[in-house]
Design a protein around this motif. Sequence first.
Motif, mmCIF file in Angstrom:
data_model
loop_
_atom_site.group_PDB
_atom_site.id
_atom_site.type_symbol
_atom_site.label_atom_id
_atom_site.label_comp_id
_atom_site.label_asym_id
_atom_site.label_seq_id
_atom_site.Cartn_x
_atom_site.Cartn_y
_atom_site.Cartn_z
ATOM 1 N N SER A 1 36.418 57.956 30.944
ATOM 2 C CA SER A 1 36.682 58.356 29.559
ATOM 3 C C SER A 1 38.162 58.623 29.335
ATOM 4 C CB SER A 1 35.868 59.599 29.193
ATOM 5 O OG SER A 1 36.343 60.732 29.888
ATOM 6 N N PHE A 2 38.536 58.503 28.093
ATOM 7 C CA PHE A 2 39.924 58.760 27.681
ATOM 8 C C PHE A 2 39.845 59.284 26.247
ATOM 9 C CE2 PHE A 2 44.323 58.667 28.121
ATOM 10 C CZ PHE A 2 44.973 57.902 27.158
ATOM 11 N N ASN A 3 39.469 60.535 26.107
ATOM 12 C CA ASN A 3 39.229 61.120 24.799
ATOM 13 C C ASN A 3 40.514 61.636 24.162
ATOM 14 O OD1 ASN A 3 36.563 60.552 25.297
ATOM 15 N ND2 ASN A 3 35.984 62.687 25.686
ATOM 16 N N LEU A 4 40.590 61.448 22.875
ATOM 17 C CA LEU A 4 41.761 61.846 22.093
ATOM 18 C C LEU A 4 41.483 63.183 21.428
ATOM 19 C CD1 LEU A 4 44.556 60.790 20.935
ATOM 20 C CD2 LEU A 4 43.227 60.046 18.945
ATOM 21 N N ARG A 5 42.476 64.078 21.446
ATOM 22 C CA ARG A 5 42.281 65.407 20.870
ATOM 23 C C ARG A 5 43.482 65.826 20.033
ATOM 24 N NH1 ARG A 5 40.282 67.262 26.480
ATOM 25 N NH2 ARG A 5 42.378 68.102 26.745
ATOM 26 N N LYS A 6 43.183 66.719 19.096
ATOM 27 C CA LYS A 6 44.247 67.365 18.336
ATOM 28 C C LYS A 6 43.759 68.761 17.970
ATOM 29 C CE LYS A 6 47.635 66.754 14.670
ATOM 30 N NZ LYS A 6 48.201 65.858 13.637
ATOM 31 N N PRO A 7 44.555 69.787 18.201
ATOM 32 C CA PRO A 7 44.097 71.162 17.985
ATOM 33 C C PRO A 7 43.832 71.500 16.517
ATOM 34 C CG PRO A 7 46.106 71.126 19.305
ATOM 35 C CD PRO A 7 45.894 69.745 18.794
ATOM 36 N N SER A 8 44.646 70.927 15.622
ATOM 37 C CA SER A 8 44.532 71.267 14.215
ATOM 38 C C SER A 8 44.853 70.028 13.384
ATOM 39 C CB SER A 8 45.491 72.418 13.868
ATOM 40 O OG SER A 8 45.433 72.721 12.495
ATOM 41 N N VAL A 9 43.862 69.544 12.690
ATOM 42 C CA VAL A 9 44.003 68.286 11.959
ATOM 43 C C VAL A 9 44.659 68.515 10.594
ATOM 44 C CG1 VAL A 9 42.692 66.450 10.855
ATOM 45 C CG2 VAL A 9 42.084 67.202 13.144
ATOM 46 N N HIS A 10 45.513 67.586 10.234
ATOM 47 C CA HIS A 10 46.182 67.597 8.936
ATOM 48 C C HIS A 10 45.587 66.500 8.071
ATOM 49 C CE1 HIS A 10 49.673 66.919 6.167
ATOM 50 N NE2 HIS A 10 49.732 68.241 6.249
ATOM 51 N N TRP A 11 45.670 66.664 6.747
ATOM 52 C CA TRP A 11 45.084 65.659 5.853
ATOM 53 C C TRP A 11 45.678 64.276 6.117
ATOM 54 C CZ3 TRP A 11 48.329 62.790 2.878
ATOM 55 C CH2 TRP A 11 49.592 63.315 2.605
ATOM 56 N N SER A 12 46.935 64.218 6.552
ATOM 57 C CA SER A 12 47.586 62.940 6.802
ATOM 58 C C SER A 12 47.059 62.235 8.046
ATOM 59 C CB SER A 12 49.103 63.131 6.934
ATOM 60 O OG SER A 12 49.391 63.996 8.021
ATOM 61 N N ASP A 13 46.221 62.907 8.818
ATOM 62 C CA ASP A 13 45.622 62.270 10.003
ATOM 63 C C ASP A 13 44.445 61.372 9.647
ATOM 64 O OD1 ASP A 13 46.168 65.333 11.822
ATOM 65 O OD2 ASP A 13 47.387 63.494 11.836
ATOM 66 N N ALA A 14 44.019 61.406 8.403
ATOM 67 C CA ALA A 14 42.914 60.539 7.991
ATOM 68 C C ALA A 14 43.316 59.083 8.191
ATOM 69 C CB ALA A 14 42.566 60.796 6.532
ATOM 70 N N ALA A 15 42.550 58.377 8.998
ATOM 71 C CA ALA A 15 42.912 57.017 9.403
ATOM 72 C C ALA A 15 41.805 56.486 10.291
ATOM 73 C CB ALA A 15 44.244 57.009 10.158
ATOM 74 N N GLU A 16 41.998 55.281 10.794
ATOM 75 C CA GLU A 16 41.087 54.739 11.791
ATOM 76 C C GLU A 16 41.801 54.737 13.139
ATOM 77 O OE1 GLU A 16 39.194 51.054 10.749
ATOM 78 O OE2 GLU A 16 37.495 51.532 12.068
ATOM 79 N N TYR A 17 41.058 55.106 14.167
ATOM 80 C CA TYR A 17 41.630 55.265 15.496
ATOM 81 C C TYR A 17 40.957 54.295 16.455
ATOM 82 C CZ TYR A 17 43.852 59.427 13.681
ATOM 83 O OH TYR A 17 44.629 60.281 12.941
ATOM 84 N N PHE A 18 41.800 53.623 17.232
ATOM 85 C CA PHE A 18 41.308 52.628 18.174
ATOM 86 C C PHE A 18 41.747 52.977 19.589
ATOM 87 C CE2 PHE A 18 39.653 49.492 15.282
ATOM 88 C CZ PHE A 18 40.371 49.691 14.114
ATOM 89 N N CYS A 19 40.798 52.911 20.490
ATOM 90 C CA CYS A 19 41.068 53.045 21.913
ATOM 91 C C CYS A 19 41.158 51.639 22.501
ATOM 92 C CB CYS A 19 39.933 53.836 22.570
ATOM 93 S SG CYS A 19 40.112 54.131 24.332
ATOM 94 N N ALA A 20 42.020 51.445 23.494
ATOM 95 C CA ALA A 20 42.179 50.123 24.094
ATOM 96 C C ALA A 20 42.403 50.255 25.590
ATOM 97 C CB ALA A 20 43.347 49.377 23.452
ATOM 98 N N VAL A 21 41.948 49.246 26.315
ATOM 99 C CA VAL A 21 42.135 49.195 27.766
ATOM 100 C C VAL A 21 42.773 47.871 28.127
ATOM 101 C CG1 VAL A 21 39.835 48.212 28.225
ATOM 102 C CG2 VAL A 21 40.994 49.501 30.011
ATOM 103 N N GLY A 22 43.643 47.891 29.133
ATOM 104 C CA GLY A 22 44.294 46.664 29.542
ATOM 105 C C GLY A 22 44.705 46.708 30.987
ATOM 106 N N GLY A 23 45.137 45.577 31.480
ATOM 107 C CA GLY A 23 45.532 45.455 32.865
ATOM 108 C C GLY A 23 46.998 45.769 33.074
ATOM 109 N N SER A 24 47.309 46.080 34.317
ATOM 110 C CA SER A 24 48.666 46.490 34.658
ATOM 111 C C SER A 24 49.462 45.374 35.334
ATOM 112 C CB SER A 24 48.617 47.697 35.590
ATOM 113 O OG SER A 24 47.877 47.379 36.753
ATOM 114 N N SER A 25 48.823 44.270 35.634
ATOM 115 C CA SER A 25 49.535 43.235 36.364
ATOM 116 C C SER A 25 49.830 42.045 35.469
ATOM 117 C CB SER A 25 48.682 42.757 37.544
ATOM 118 O OG SER A 25 47.563 42.046 37.063
ATOM 119 N N GLY A 26 50.823 41.270 35.871
ATOM 120 C CA GLY A 26 51.147 40.082 35.103
ATOM 121 C C GLY A 26 49.996 39.095 35.051
ATOM 122 N N GLY A 27 49.152 39.141 36.092
ATOM 123 C CA GLY A 27 48.000 38.252 36.104
ATOM 124 C C GLY A 27 47.020 38.518 34.987
ATOM 125 N N SER A 28 47.029 39.736 34.478
ATOM 126 C CA SER A 28 46.147 40.066 33.352
ATOM 127 C C SER A 28 46.734 39.585 32.051
ATOM 128 C CB SER A 28 45.937 41.584 33.283
ATOM 129 O OG SER A 28 47.112 42.234 32.811
#
Lengths: 116, 112
Positions: free
Chosen positions: A73-100
């Motif tokens: 897991s890689f959960n995103l957190r924020k202690p106190s949300v502001h109205w400007s945080d309204a948006a869509e949030y995307f999690c992404a995974v990728g490789g670390s090598s040039g082969g990826s």
Amino acid sequence: AQSVTQPDIHITVSEGASLELRCNYSYGATPYLFWYVQSPGQGLQLLLKYFSGDTLVQGIKGFEAEFKRSQSSFNLRKPSVHWSDAAEYFCAVGGSSGGSNYKLTFGKGTLLTVNP
Amino acid sequence: DAGITQSPRHKVTETGTPVTLRCHQTENHRYMYWYRQDPGHGLRLIHYSYGVKDTDKGEVSDGYSVSRSKTEDFLLTLESATSSQTSVYFCAISRGAGMGYTFGSGTRLTVV
């Protein structure tokens, strides 16, 4: 094959409340993990990223995320949300090598609504 | 930002016509990507490039082709547009390991 699951399609919180957005990933090796934010009608902006080291990473706009290898897991957190945080949030995974070819796989996104 | 621009920003086209979207970067990065974004599907990789004339397919490549004849330009072509290709298309560049992507502003394509 790499994959990302964001279990929550839509979350509503009140302004000032804390926030946690969930992300689970599948990857065969040590992954790079990212969170992006997309405001309505806009492109995607990088919030934070993780590869190694401290499992709690800090990002922009007061966001942080915690990597838990045992839970994939890689959960995103924020202690106190502001109205400007309204948006869509995307999690992404990728490789670390040039082969990826550094390809990223994205989750389907979590839409955050902030009530006044 | 990273000097990545997409054109056009909006386009309406008719079913069966060919359409080309352009992604232009000014920073000489090797890796470039085309994604489409659809509600409920997030972003899905169409094609990517790892150098001039070096391209490969992503997970949703059917009906699309790409070309990269010079480092700065990555073109996405819909050979014969269909309504299912109505979407928002994003181009992205990678600066390398662990850097993530920088995205363009997107192209909203409507096929009628």
